[in-house]
Design a protein around this motif. Structure first.
Motif: not given
Length: 138
Positions: A54-58, A39-40, A14-16
């Motif tokens: 979305v840019d990422g998934v958990i 935070d990241l 993941f990125h800012p």
């Protein structure tokens, strides 16, 4: 690795500025992982009802949950995930309540058209398994 991914959230890829969607949250999740991702990225995690890409998934998944439900959740999550975005399934580590076998996650991933990577320790109690679409590299 001397630091866990919860201490070093960039291990997730993941990125800012990334918007990260969280699936199957419950009160047993590791809040340190969640906080390090926020935070990241500088963004709050969004839930399953988020209405944009979305840019990422958990995905938090535990043994005892239905394997077909995990496959369905993976399919649903990839439907809103940016093509190159990371997708992680987080499971309790062996010996912890709700620990899931990696083969169960691999089978669900395969059913959903994905490959499952080797588990990564992401906190003292949770492992993460990154999923990739078939044919994608590392």
């Amino acid at each position: 690795m001397t630091e866990t991914a919860s201490q070093k959230a960039e291990e997730f890829g993941f990125h800012p500025g990334d918007i990260i969607q969280e699936w199957l949250w419950d009160d047993d999740v590791d809040d340190a992982i969640r906080a390090s991702i926020e935070d990241l990225t500088g963004e709050e995690l969004v839930d399953e009802d988020y209405g944009s890409s979305v840019d990422g998934v958990i995905i938090w998944w535990r043994d005892g949950d239905d394997e077909d439900e995990l496959s369905d959740t993976i399919v649903d999550a990839t439907g809103v995930l940016d093509e190159s975005g990371p997708l992680w399934v987080l499971t309790p580590k062996p010996g912890r309540p709700g620990a899931a076998s990696s083969s169960t996650v691999q089978n669900a991933a395969k059913t959903a058209g994905m490959n499952a990577a080797t588990p990564l320790t992401v906190s003292p109690d949770w492992n993460g398994i990154r999923l990739r679409a078939f044919g994608k590299g590392k």
